[in-house]
Design a protein around this motif. Structure first.
Motif, PDB file in Angstrom:
ATOM      1  N   MET A 187      -5.976  39.826  10.198  1.00 29.85           N
ATOM      2  CA  MET A 187      -4.923  38.851  10.407  1.00 29.85           C
ATOM      3  C   MET A 187      -5.476  37.458  10.103  1.00 29.85           C
ATOM      4  O   MET A 187      -6.571  37.112  10.513  1.00 29.85           O
ATOM      5  CB  MET A 187      -4.428  38.920  11.844  1.00 29.85           C
ATOM      6  N   LYS A 188      -4.703  36.682   9.397  1.00 28.96           N
ATOM      7  CA  LYS A 188      -5.101  35.316   9.046  1.00 28.96           C
ATOM      8  C   LYS A 188      -5.002  34.409  10.272  1.00 28.96           C
ATOM      9  O   LYS A 188      -4.201  34.642  11.172  1.00 28.96           O
ATOM     10  CB  LYS A 188      -4.198  34.760   7.947  1.00 28.96           C
ATOM     11  N   GLN A 189      -5.812  33.381  10.263  1.00 27.41           N
ATOM     12  CA  GLN A 189      -5.769  32.378  11.313  1.00 27.41           C
ATOM     13  C   GLN A 189      -5.085  31.124  10.788  1.00 27.41           C
ATOM     14  O   GLN A 189      -5.161  30.825   9.595  1.00 27.41           O
ATOM     15  CB  GLN A 189      -7.172  32.000  11.757  1.00 27.41           C
ATOM     16  N   ILE A 190      -4.436  30.437  11.683  1.00 27.87           N
ATOM     17  CA  ILE A 190      -3.873  29.131  11.354  1.00 27.87           C
ATOM     18  C   ILE A 190      -4.710  28.102  12.091  1.00 27.87           C
ATOM     19  O   ILE A 190      -4.887  28.183  13.303  1.00 27.87           O
ATOM     20  CB  ILE A 190      -2.395  29.017  11.782  1.00 27.87           C
ATOM     21  N   LYS A 191      -5.239  27.154  11.340  1.00 31.68           N
ATOM     22  CA  LYS A 191      -6.024  26.081  11.929  1.00 31.68           C
ATOM     23  C   LYS A 191      -5.351  24.768  11.592  1.00 31.68           C
ATOM     24  O   LYS A 191      -4.985  24.532  10.448  1.00 31.68           O
ATOM     25  CB  LYS A 191      -7.444  26.068  11.377  1.00 31.68           C
ATOM     26  N   ALA A 192      -5.200  23.938  12.580  1.00 36.68           N
ATOM     27  CA  ALA A 192      -4.584  22.632  12.361  1.00 36.68           C
ATOM     28  C   ALA A 192      -5.626  21.548  12.559  1.00 36.68           C
ATOM     29  O   ALA A 192      -6.386  21.576  13.523  1.00 36.68           O
ATOM     30  CB  ALA A 192      -3.436  22.420  13.336  1.00 36.68           C
ATOM     31  N   HIS A 193      -5.668  20.620  11.616  1.00 37.13           N
ATOM     32  CA  HIS A 193      -6.542  19.461  11.717  1.00 37.13           C
ATOM     33  C   HIS A 193      -5.650  18.242  11.566  1.00 37.13           C
ATOM     34  O   HIS A 193      -5.089  18.005  10.505  1.00 37.13           O
ATOM     35  CB  HIS A 193      -7.611  19.490  10.627  1.00 37.13           C
ATOM     36  N   ILE A 194      -5.514  17.519  12.657  1.00 35.89           N
ATOM     37  CA  ILE A 194      -4.614  16.377  12.672  1.00 35.89           C
ATOM     38  C   ILE A 194      -5.426  15.126  12.978  1.00 35.89           C
ATOM     39  O   ILE A 194      -6.166  15.089  13.954  1.00 35.89           O
ATOM     40  CB  ILE A 194      -3.505  16.567  13.728  1.00 35.89           C
ATOM     41  N   ALA A 195      -5.297  14.130  12.132  1.00 39.76           N
ATOM     42  CA  ALA A 195      -6.037  12.881  12.321  1.00 39.76           C
ATOM     43  C   ALA A 195      -5.068  11.766  12.680  1.00 39.76           C
ATOM     44  O   ALA A 195      -4.222  11.393  11.880  1.00 39.76           O
ATOM     45  CB  ALA A 195      -6.794  12.527  11.049  1.00 39.76           C
ATOM     46  N   VAL A 196      -5.204  11.285  13.891  1.00 36.20           N
ATOM     47  CA  VAL A 196      -4.390  10.165  14.345  1.00 36.20           C
ATOM     48  C   VAL A 196      -5.249   9.334  15.294  1.00 36.20           C
ATOM     49  O   VAL A 196      -5.916   9.873  16.165  1.00 36.20           O
ATOM     50  CB  VAL A 196      -3.122  10.644  15.094  1.00 36.20           C
ATOM     51  N   SER A 197      -5.237   8.045  15.096  1.00 40.90           N
ATOM     52  CA  SER A 197      -6.005   7.175  15.984  1.00 40.90           C
ATOM     53  C   SER A 197      -5.207   6.897  17.253  1.00 40.90           C
ATOM     54  O   SER A 197      -4.053   7.297  17.386  1.00 40.90           O
ATOM     55  CB  SER A 197      -6.343   5.868  15.263  1.00 40.90           C
ATOM     56  N   LEU A 198      -5.814   6.200  18.187  1.00 40.83           N
ATOM     57  CA  LEU A 198      -5.151   5.909  19.458  1.00 40.83           C
ATOM     58  C   LEU A 198      -3.864   5.099  19.281  1.00 40.83           C
ATOM     59  O   LEU A 198      -2.948   5.213  20.082  1.00 40.83           O
ATOM     60  CB  LEU A 198      -6.096   5.167  20.402  1.00 40.83           C
ATOM     61  N   ASP A 199      -3.791   4.305  18.228  1.00 38.54           N
ATOM     62  CA  ASP A 199      -2.575   3.523  18.005  1.00 38.54           C
ATOM     63  C   ASP A 199      -1.528   4.295  17.197  1.00 38.54           C
ATOM     64  O   ASP A 199      -0.488   3.770  16.846  1.00 38.54           O
ATOM     65  CB  ASP A 199      -2.883   2.186  17.330  1.00 38.54           C
ATOM     66  N   GLY A 200      -1.809   5.587  16.895  1.00 39.79           N
ATOM     67  CA  GLY A 200      -0.831   6.417  16.209  1.00 39.79           C
ATOM     68  C   GLY A 200      -0.908   6.366  14.700  1.00 39.79           C
ATOM     69  O   GLY A 200      -0.055   6.906  14.013  1.00 39.79           O
ATOM     70  N   HIS A 201      -1.918   5.710  14.165  1.00 31.78           N
ATOM     71  CA  HIS A 201      -2.066   5.584  12.718  1.00 31.78           C
ATOM     72  C   HIS A 201      -3.485   5.962  12.319  1.00 31.78           C
ATOM     73  O   HIS A 201      -4.433   5.674  13.029  1.00 31.78           O
ATOM     74  CB  HIS A 201      -1.785   4.149  12.259  1.00 31.78           C
ATOM     75  N   THR A 202      -3.614   6.593  11.183  1.00 32.73           N
ATOM     76  CA  THR A 202      -4.940   6.911  10.659  1.00 32.73           C
ATOM     77  C   THR A 202      -5.397   5.833   9.702  1.00 32.73           C
ATOM     78  O   THR A 202      -6.548   5.429   9.711  1.00 32.73           O
ATOM     79  CB  THR A 202      -4.923   8.273   9.939  1.00 32.73           C
ATOM     80  N   ALA A 203      -4.495   5.350   8.876  1.00 32.79           N
ATOM     81  CA  ALA A 203      -4.834   4.340   7.879  1.00 32.79           C
ATOM     82  C   ALA A 203      -4.718   2.941   8.468  1.00 32.79           C
ATOM     83  O   ALA A 203      -4.065   2.720   9.482  1.00 32.79           O
ATOM     84  CB  ALA A 203      -3.902   4.476   6.676  1.00 32.79           C
ATOM     85  N   THR A 204      -5.357   1.996   7.797  1.00 33.52           N
ATOM     86  CA  THR A 204      -5.224   0.596   8.177  1.00 33.52           C
ATOM     87  C   THR A 204      -3.840   0.096   7.744  1.00 33.52           C
ATOM     88  O   THR A 204      -3.081   0.823   7.101  1.00 33.52           O
ATOM     89  CB  THR A 204      -6.319  -0.245   7.495  1.00 33.52           C
ATOM     90  N   LEU A 205      -3.532  -1.153   8.050  1.00 39.25           N
ATOM     91  CA  LEU A 205      -2.216  -1.698   7.686  1.00 39.25           C
ATOM     92  C   LEU A 205      -1.966  -1.671   6.184  1.00 39.25           C
ATOM     93  O   LEU A 205      -0.835  -1.549   5.738  1.00 39.25           O
ATOM     94  CB  LEU A 205      -2.065  -3.121   8.219  1.00 39.25           C
ATOM     95  N   ASP A 206      -3.041  -1.766   5.386  1.00 37.34           N
ATOM     96  CA  ASP A 206      -2.878  -1.689   3.937  1.00 37.34           C
ATOM     97  C   ASP A 206      -3.010  -0.248   3.421  1.00 37.34           C
ATOM     98  O   ASP A 206      -3.220  -0.017   2.237  1.00 37.34           O
ATOM     99  CB  ASP A 206      -3.859  -2.613   3.216  1.00 37.34           C
ATOM    100  N   ARG A 207      -2.882   0.712   4.332  1.00 38.62           N
ATOM    101  CA  ARG A 207      -2.884   2.156   4.037  1.00 38.62           C
ATOM    102  C   ARG A 207      -4.195   2.663   3.433  1.00 38.62           C
ATOM    103  O   ARG A 207      -4.207   3.562   2.611  1.00 38.62           O
ATOM    104  CB  ARG A 207      -1.702   2.516   3.135  1.00 38.62           C
ATOM    105  N   GLU A 208      -5.294   2.090   3.849  1.00 34.15           N
ATOM    106  CA  GLU A 208      -6.609   2.522   3.372  1.00 34.15           C
ATOM    107  C   GLU A 208      -7.312   3.352   4.438  1.00 34.15           C
ATOM    108  O   GLU A 208      -7.047   3.237   5.627  1.00 34.15           O
ATOM    109  CB  GLU A 208      -7.468   1.320   2.994  1.00 34.15           C
ATOM    110  N   LEU A 209      -8.216   4.207   3.979  1.00 33.87           N
ATOM    111  CA  LEU A 209      -9.000   5.054   4.878  1.00 33.87           C
ATOM    112  C   LEU A 209     -10.487   4.736   4.773  1.00 33.87           C
ATOM    113  O   LEU A 209     -11.331   5.540   5.150  1.00 33.87           O
ATOM    114  CB  LEU A 209      -8.770   6.536   4.538  1.00 33.87           C
ATOM    115  N   ASP A 210     -10.810   3.556   4.270  1.00 35.13           N
ATOM    116  CA  ASP A 210     -12.200   3.173   4.056  1.00 35.13           C
ATOM    117  C   ASP A 210     -13.017   3.147   5.348  1.00 35.13           C
ATOM    118  O   ASP A 210     -14.238   3.241   5.307  1.00 35.13           O
ATOM    119  CB  ASP A 210     -12.278   1.805   3.388  1.00 35.13           C
ATOM    120  N   TRP A 211     -12.366   3.023   6.470  1.00 32.37           N
ATOM    121  CA  TRP A 211     -13.077   2.923   7.729  1.00 32.37           C
ATOM    122  C   TRP A 211     -13.644   4.271   8.198  1.00 32.37           C
ATOM    123  O   TRP A 211     -14.501   4.320   9.065  1.00 32.37           O
ATOM    124  CB  TRP A 211     -12.152   2.362   8.810  1.00 32.37           C
ATOM    125  N   LEU A 212     -13.165   5.380   7.615  1.00 33.98           N
ATOM    126  CA  LEU A 212     -13.646   6.697   8.042  1.00 33.98           C
ATOM    127  C   LEU A 212     -15.119   6.875   7.679  1.00 33.98           C
ATOM    128  O   LEU A 212     -15.509   6.634   6.540  1.00 33.98           O
ATOM    129  CB  LEU A 212     -12.836   7.805   7.374  1.00 33.98           C
TER     130      LEU A 212
END
Length: 81
Positions: free
Chosen positions: A1-26
């Motif tokens: 049987m296959k497994q389902i794995k969820a990986h969800i990235a959200v910061s405490l403020d509810g956003h992963t990207a910066t205001l300019d939609r960049e992920l450079d901080w990761l």
């Protein structure tokens, strides 16, 4: 049987990207871990913003060999297929 794995990235403020939609901080080690999970997955499910970010910043869709589903609350196709 296959497994389902969820990986969800959200910061405490509810956003992963910066205001300019960049992920450079990761940190690089986080990017490596995420890349490992992507490579091990049989199929991918993501939101339209994540798909668009990857497509635009990585020069196209790097996971063409995997079945991918893009979901959005907008009534539009991200790609013709």
């Amino acid at each position: 049987m296959k497994q389902i794995k969820a990986h969800i990235a959200v910061s405490l403020d509810g956003h992963t990207a910066t205001l300019d939609r960049e992920l450079d901080w990761l940190p690089d080690d986080v990017k490596i871990i995420v890349g490992k999970y992507y490579s091990e997955a049989d199929c991918l499910l993501m939101g339209a913003n994540t798909y668009n970010y990857i497509f635009e910043h990585w020069g196209g869709w790097p996971h063409k060999s995997k079945r991918s589903f893009v979901v959005s609350h907008y009534d539009t196709n991200v790609t013709p297929d």
